[in-house]
Design a protein around this motif. Structure first.
Motif, PDB file in Angstrom:
ATOM      1  N   ASN A  67     -64.305  16.253  15.919  1.00 49.36           N
ATOM      2  CA  ASN A  67     -63.323  17.192  15.644  1.00 49.36           C
ATOM      3  C   ASN A  67     -62.081  16.389  15.214  1.00 49.36           C
ATOM      4  OD1 ASN A  67     -65.130  19.491  15.527  1.00 49.36           O
ATOM      5  ND2 ASN A  67     -64.466  19.997  17.579  1.00 49.36           N
ATOM      6  N   ALA A  69     -61.764  13.373  14.431  1.00 49.10           N
ATOM      7  CA  ALA A  69     -61.976  12.577  13.186  1.00 49.10           C
ATOM      8  C   ALA A  69     -61.988  13.266  12.117  1.00 49.10           C
ATOM      9  CB  ALA A  69     -63.539  11.957  13.194  1.00 49.10           C
ATOM     10  N   GLU A  70     -62.258  14.658  12.059  1.00 51.61           N
ATOM     11  CA  GLU A  70     -62.260  15.530  10.983  1.00 51.61           C
ATOM     12  C   GLU A  70     -61.129  16.100  10.561  1.00 51.61           C
ATOM     13  OE1 GLU A  70     -65.101  14.377  10.647  1.00 51.61           O
ATOM     14  OE2 GLU A  70     -64.910  15.245   8.350  1.00 51.61           O
ATOM     15  N   GLU A  71     -59.935  15.979  11.508  1.00 53.81           N
ATOM     16  CA  GLU A  71     -58.481  16.473  11.153  1.00 53.81           C
ATOM     17  C   GLU A  71     -57.978  15.755  10.286  1.00 53.81           C
ATOM     18  OE1 GLU A  71     -56.437  17.100  14.650  1.00 53.81           O
ATOM     19  OE2 GLU A  71     -57.817  18.355  15.637  1.00 53.81           O
ATOM     20  N   ASN A  72     -58.349  14.194  10.467  1.00 57.88           N
ATOM     21  CA  ASN A  72     -57.675  13.525   9.288  1.00 57.88           C
ATOM     22  C   ASN A  72     -58.764  12.209   9.382  1.00 57.88           C
ATOM     23  OD1 ASN A  72     -56.064  11.777   7.746  1.00 57.88           O
ATOM     24  ND2 ASN A  72     -54.023  12.579   8.653  1.00 57.88           N
ATOM     25  N   PRO A  73     -59.671  12.009   8.561  1.00 58.14           N
ATOM     26  CA  PRO A  73     -60.560  11.125   8.499  1.00 58.14           C
ATOM     27  C   PRO A  73     -59.851   9.719   8.284  1.00 58.14           C
ATOM     28  CG  PRO A  73     -61.582  12.824   7.333  1.00 58.14           C
ATOM     29  CD  PRO A  73     -60.016  13.382   7.736  1.00 58.14           C
ATOM     30  N   ASP A  74     -58.896   9.712   7.461  1.00 62.24           N
ATOM     31  CA  ASP A  74     -58.235   8.256   7.247  1.00 62.24           C
ATOM     32  C   ASP A  74     -57.330   7.837   8.293  1.00 62.24           C
ATOM     33  OD1 ASP A  74     -58.077   9.655   4.049  1.00 62.24           O
ATOM     34  OD2 ASP A  74     -58.645   7.562   4.375  1.00 62.24           O
ATOM     35  N   ARG A  75     -56.533   8.833   9.053  1.00 62.96           N
ATOM     36  CA  ARG A  75     -55.709   8.217  10.124  1.00 62.96           C
ATOM     37  C   ARG A  75     -56.975   7.591  11.284  1.00 62.96           C
ATOM     38  NH1 ARG A  75     -50.763   8.824  12.558  1.00 62.96           N
ATOM     39  NH2 ARG A  75     -49.993   9.590  10.631  1.00 62.96           N
ATOM     40  N   VAL A  77     -60.044   6.676  11.089  1.00 63.70           N
ATOM     41  CA  VAL A  77     -60.802   5.724  10.919  1.00 63.70           C
ATOM     42  C   VAL A  77     -59.938   4.262  10.670  1.00 63.70           C
ATOM     43  CG1 VAL A  77     -62.133   4.213   9.238  1.00 63.70           C
ATOM     44  CG2 VAL A  77     -62.928   6.311   9.646  1.00 63.70           C
ATOM     45  N   ARG A  78     -58.593   4.518  10.115  1.00 67.28           N
ATOM     46  CA  ARG A  78     -57.882   3.379   9.784  1.00 67.28           C
ATOM     47  C   ARG A  78     -56.916   2.918  10.876  1.00 67.28           C
ATOM     48  NH1 ARG A  78     -57.971   2.588   3.775  1.00 67.28           N
ATOM     49  NH2 ARG A  78     -59.461   4.261   3.136  1.00 67.28           N
TER      50      ARG A  78
ATOM     51  N   PRO B  26     -56.904  20.922   9.225  1.00 65.26           N
ATOM     52  CA  PRO B  26     -55.752  21.928   9.745  1.00 65.26           C
ATOM     53  C   PRO B  26     -54.977  22.351   8.356  1.00 65.26           C
ATOM     54  CG  PRO B  26     -55.799  19.169  10.334  1.00 65.26           C
ATOM     55  CD  PRO B  26     -57.030  19.563   9.210  1.00 65.26           C
ATOM     56  N   TYR B  29     -53.036  20.106   6.083  1.00 68.21           N
ATOM     57  CA  TYR B  29     -53.434  18.573   5.699  1.00 68.21           C
ATOM     58  C   TYR B  29     -54.216  18.974   4.495  1.00 68.21           C
ATOM     59  CZ  TYR B  29     -55.981  14.364   5.745  1.00 68.21           C
ATOM     60  OH  TYR B  29     -56.575  13.143   5.311  1.00 68.21           O
ATOM     61  N   PHE B  37     -64.324   8.236   3.408  1.00 69.30           N
ATOM     62  CA  PHE B  37     -65.238   8.709   4.368  1.00 69.30           C
ATOM     63  C   PHE B  37     -65.699   9.968   4.354  1.00 69.30           C
ATOM     64  CE2 PHE B  37     -63.626   5.034   5.876  1.00 69.30           C
ATOM     65  CZ  PHE B  37     -62.212   4.799   5.934  1.00 69.30           C
ATOM     66  N   GLN B  45     -71.347  21.164  10.003  1.00 69.14           N
ATOM     67  CA  GLN B  45     -71.234  20.805  11.278  1.00 69.14           C
ATOM     68  C   GLN B  45     -72.012  21.715  12.307  1.00 69.14           C
ATOM     69  OE1 GLN B  45     -67.658  21.577  13.542  1.00 69.14           O
ATOM     70  NE2 GLN B  45     -67.427  19.174  13.977  1.00 69.14           N
ATOM     71  N   MET B 361     -48.604   8.455   5.454  1.00 72.81           N
ATOM     72  CA  MET B 361     -49.319   9.274   6.555  1.00 72.81           C
ATOM     73  C   MET B 361     -48.221   9.697   7.306  1.00 72.81           C
ATOM     74  SD  MET B 361     -52.602   7.841   8.199  1.00 72.81           S
ATOM     75  CE  MET B 361     -54.101   7.042   7.073  1.00 72.81           C
TER      76      MET B 361
END
Lengths: 427, 410
Positions: A67, A69-75, A77-78, B26, B29, B37, B45, B361
């Motif tokens: 979860n 990861a899903e909140e902000n995949p870019d943040r 992963v990166r 959220p 966002y 990705f 899910q 970000m």
């Protein structure tokens, strides 16, 4: 120098064994643990060794990462993924007494073995030593290496249990010496050695083997698929050239989480099975910390697994499982009127092999595993693998914190019924 | 549905912000970078979690029997989706694995050459580099491509490289060409059918890196006829990360082995690629629920909306920024559009992907990758069913603020 791998002999374990949980005094273990896992009512898991299982708390931990990861995949992963993976490696480095930067997190042992074998530069004349009891995927990978290189061949040491630790070391050393005597210009480059083999499940005298092999200048890759969580691991003490272990077997993490040990001296030449953007970046960590886009929550669930185990302590878990395997094996052998495969207790970790008293070793219903898989699952709602070894028929049973001695008794009776029926068909 | 009835940026139908609740974002966002990705709906899910629980009730039955039935089911459904024989498909973790699977299986002899485009993905080009490093006299031929470029010019460039190589008459041979269907940064839809045919006409094998294709453009492998093809289901198809589809034409299957050899080695392509060792297969299983989710709307509807939104949104952003999009022709845009950023000093210390990422970000809670291509900076924006044109407008204003500040601080 310790010639056997005693469960509580290494420096991290100081608890007197008499106070640790045992089959007679399970303490926090036994059937009360079932609710922490996923097993449905009426099903008992006797085959933890094949695919492992994990606790509900570990699954929650995995979902937490998922979860996040899903909140902000870019943040994720990166920025956040690598530090999270580094934290897992740090914890595992402490667990296994090695340098964190000598560890890489991979999916499973098959990947770990391929990572090293397909990176090493094998030259004509190289020989790869393995034991006949090695795991099939490892064997096939070695075959693949031989198929794709000129004059790289396998030297296989036949291992037929029962053998003592000393005999195992002796057999292997004898083969090495025979090879040296040939003086044909070939050299044994690498040895693949199980710490705890799969079928049959035998806890090998690994320190003695590593030392002996290295004394001949042979690289040693320890297939420790079954080791972490089953036996204490001290990589500084063991000093292998490579080692792979599955956290999703005995450590309770989610499937798809294993750790590969590559000492710094080899890191320049070892690359992932899937080359990515960081190739030739000069950093082993960079090359191995990103495997392309995938779900890293199974690897990160190692954190949840370690947390769960900390409640009880490694000593307690290992001692209970080991004693239960030994005593459970004895009980089953008694019920079946047979024996266990291994002559000495220190050759048993959490998995025990009991002989099945089948009269006809060539009975058609045991030619393939299918009949027994279906019978055991459909009629008895349980499963333990069976296999032929050394002319006899055996079953391998995995003890665990959610089992008790009574479960082994039950399994013994089930097998007796199954074998009696097969024997009756014959006559 | 006729194209007149399909959802568009102007007429979103079932798409737009009302889709947000189907996903896991959220409140505050907005996801503008689906292309990197991917992400997946809640139902996918939930289904992944259901598979996870189901397996745990009986891991032996799953690993020894039911897994294979499930994998076959997925491959059958996908074979219908991409119009090929189910036996030519294998499920792998991601494109990087798919590329390595083929490249590290193929036999490369001294004199073999591998053709790539300069705009190919970094992991692909690094894998090619690894192949060159680990073989004697195997080299890469890189065709320089700078966008914008018409399809015709791109094909001419590639053909020139092929011709030039032929002129060398040095005994070397272009064994394999790797081409993007839709490149990553910048993101451009290539004339992939023509590229495949061109490379075949020069006797080269062709590997189509379709990482971004499935779910973004219609895929017809019987028409395209590549030798190898890889696509990520977890990008535009909405499955969970770690689910990709590898196509290997039957005539090559005997050569191709997984990156990790298992006990099924030498048992044939289907068995070799069926079992990948012990792992969590729920990501692959999620492909089924992703397909079910999409069936509610139909591929045509989804693709029509996201494509239209990328075009309209890109135009809106370019207007706000006073710039233009990278590709003048609509057919070069799938769901991702590259908008030029009016950065004055290309060598400004903050004019790089990392610095700009941190600003976006930390200050604005959004992200789109920024990169230099040719003599300009661009940002790549991914349209999706949960976005609307006004999101692109907001993003355009954010970027304007960021670039204005950067230009002022020179």
């Amino acid at each position: 120098m310790a010639s056997t791998h005693s469960q509580v002999s290494l420096q991290t374990h100081r608890t007197p064994t008499s106070s640790l949980p045992s089959p007679a005094q399970p303490g926090p273990f036994g059937h009360k643990q079932r609710k922490n896992f996923f097993m449905p009512e009426g099903k008992t898991e006797f085959n933890h060794g094949s695919y492992g299982t994990f606790t509900r708390s570990v699954q929650e931990n995995m979902m937490k990462w998922h979860n996040l990861a899903e909140e902000n995949p870019d943040r994720w992963v990166r920025l956040d993924l690598k530090p999270a993976l580094t934290k897992v490696r740090t914890q595992l480095a402490e667990f296994m007494n090695c340098d964190r930067d000598e560890l890489a997190l991979v999916q499973n042992t098959t990947v770990g073995v391929n990572t090293v074998l397909r990176s090493l530069d094998f030259a004509p004349g190289d020989r790869i030593l393995q034991l006949s009891t090695g795991y099939i995927s490892v064997d096939k990978t070695v075959h693949y290496i031989c198929d794709t290189h000129r004059d790289v061949q396998i030297i296989e040491v036949p291992i037929v249990m029962p053998l003592t630790d000393h005999e195992i070391v002796f057999h292997i050393e004898k083969v090495i010496q025979e090879h040296l005597a040939k003086k044909d210009g070939s050299r044994i480059r690498l040895a693949m050695i199980d710490w705890i083999s799969s079928v049959p499940a035998v806890l090998h005298p690994i320190k003695a083997l590593v030392d002996m092999l290295r004394s001949y200048g042979i690289l040693v890759f320890v297939d420790a698929a079954h080791a972490i969580g089953q036996v204490p691991i001290d990589l500084t003490y063991l000093n292998p050239d490579f080692l792979i272990t599955n956290c999703h077997k005995w450590l309770y993490s989610v499937r798809g989480s294993a750790v590969l040990f590559v000492p710094k001296r080899f890191q320049n030449s070892i690359h992932p099975t899937a080359i990515q953007g960081d190739y030739k970046s000069g950093s082993f960590e960079l090359e191995f910390s990103w495997n392309g886009t995938m779900d890293y929550s199974t690897i990160l669930s190692i954190e949840g697994a370690l947390d769960f185990r900390k409640q009880y302590g490694e000593d307690a878990i290992i001692h209970y499982c080991h004693r239960l395997a030994v005593e459970g094996g004895e009980k089953m052998a008694e019920i079946l009127g047979t024996n266990v495969l291994t002559p000495h207790e220190q050759q048993v970790g959490n998995m025990v092999n009991i002989r099945l008293p089948i009269k006809n070793i060539n009975h058609p219903k045991i030619e393939t595993p299918d009949y027994l898989i279906r019978l055991l699952l459909d009629k008895y709602n349980l499963f333990a693998p069976s296999y032929k070894h050394g002319g006899y028929f055996w079953t391998r049973v995995s003890s665990q914190i959610y089992l008790e001695l009574g479960d082994f008794v039950h399994l013994g009776h089930v097998w007796k019924e199954v074998i009696d029926e097969l024997n009756a068909e014959d006559s | 549905m006729t194209s007149a009835e399909l959802p568009t940026a102007a007429n979103p139908g079932p798409f737009g912000h009302q889709q947000r609740k189907n996903f896991l974002f959220p409140e505050n966002y907005t996801q503008f970078n689906h292309g990197s990705f991917g992400t997946f709906p809640k139902v996918v899910q939930d289904d992944m979690r259901a598979w996870h629980d189901r397996v745990e009730k009986n891991p032996d039955l799953w690993m020894r029997r039911d897994l294979y039935t499930a994998l076959d089911d997925i491959k059958t459904q996908l074979s219908e989706f991409v119009n090929c024989d189910m036996e030519e498909l294998a499920l792998v973790t991601n494109t990087t694995v798919g590329i390595n699977t083929v490249l590290r299986s193929l036999r490369f002899d001294p004199g073999d050459r591998i053709l790539v485009l300069s705009t190919g993905y970094v992991s692909v080009n690094q894998t090619v580099r690894y192949i060159c490093d680990t073989h004697t006299d195997v080299k890469v031929i890189e065709v320089p491509i700078t966008f914008p470029i018409s399809d015709k010019d791109m094909l001419t460039r590639v053909e020139d490289a092929l011709k030039q190589h032929k002129e060398l008459k040095d005994g070397s041979k272009i064994k394999l060409g790797i081409v993007d269907w839709i490149s990553s940064v910048p993101s451009v839809v290539h004339p992939v059918k023509e590229l495949v045919d061109l490379l075949h006409s020069y006797g080269a094998l062709v590997y189509v890196d379709g990482a971004h294709s499935i779910g973004q453009v219609p895929v017809d492998l019987s028409y395209l006829r590549p030798d190898f093809y890889i696509t990520n289901c977890h990008k535009w198809l909405f499955s969970v990360r770690g689910s990709a589809l590898l196509y290997v034409a039957k005539r090559h299957q005997h050569l191709i082995h997984p990156t990790s050899i298992t006990g099924e080695y030498s048992q044939g392509f289907a068995r070799e690629f069926g079992w990948a060792g012990t792992q969590d297969y729920s990501s692959l299983m999620s492909i089924l629920s992703a397909l079910t989710f999409r069936k509610q709307y139909g591929e045509d509807a989804i693709i029509s909306y996201t494509h239209s939104l990328a075009l309209e949104g890109g135009k809106a952003m370019a207007k706000i920024l006073g710039t233009q999009t990278l590709t003048p022709d609509d057919h070069h845009v799938g769901n991702m559009v590259n908008v030029a950023l009016p950065i004055k000093d290309l060598n400004h210390p903050k004019a790089n992907t990392k610095a700009l990422m941190e600003i976006l970000m930390d200050k604005y809670n959004v992200f789109t990758p920024a990169f230099r291509h040719g003599d300009k900076f661009y940002t790549r924006v991914s349209a999706q069913i949960y976005l609307e044109v006004q999101d692109f407008v907001r993003l355009g204003n954010i970027w304007k603020e960021v670039v204005d500040e950067l230009n002022a601080s020179a």
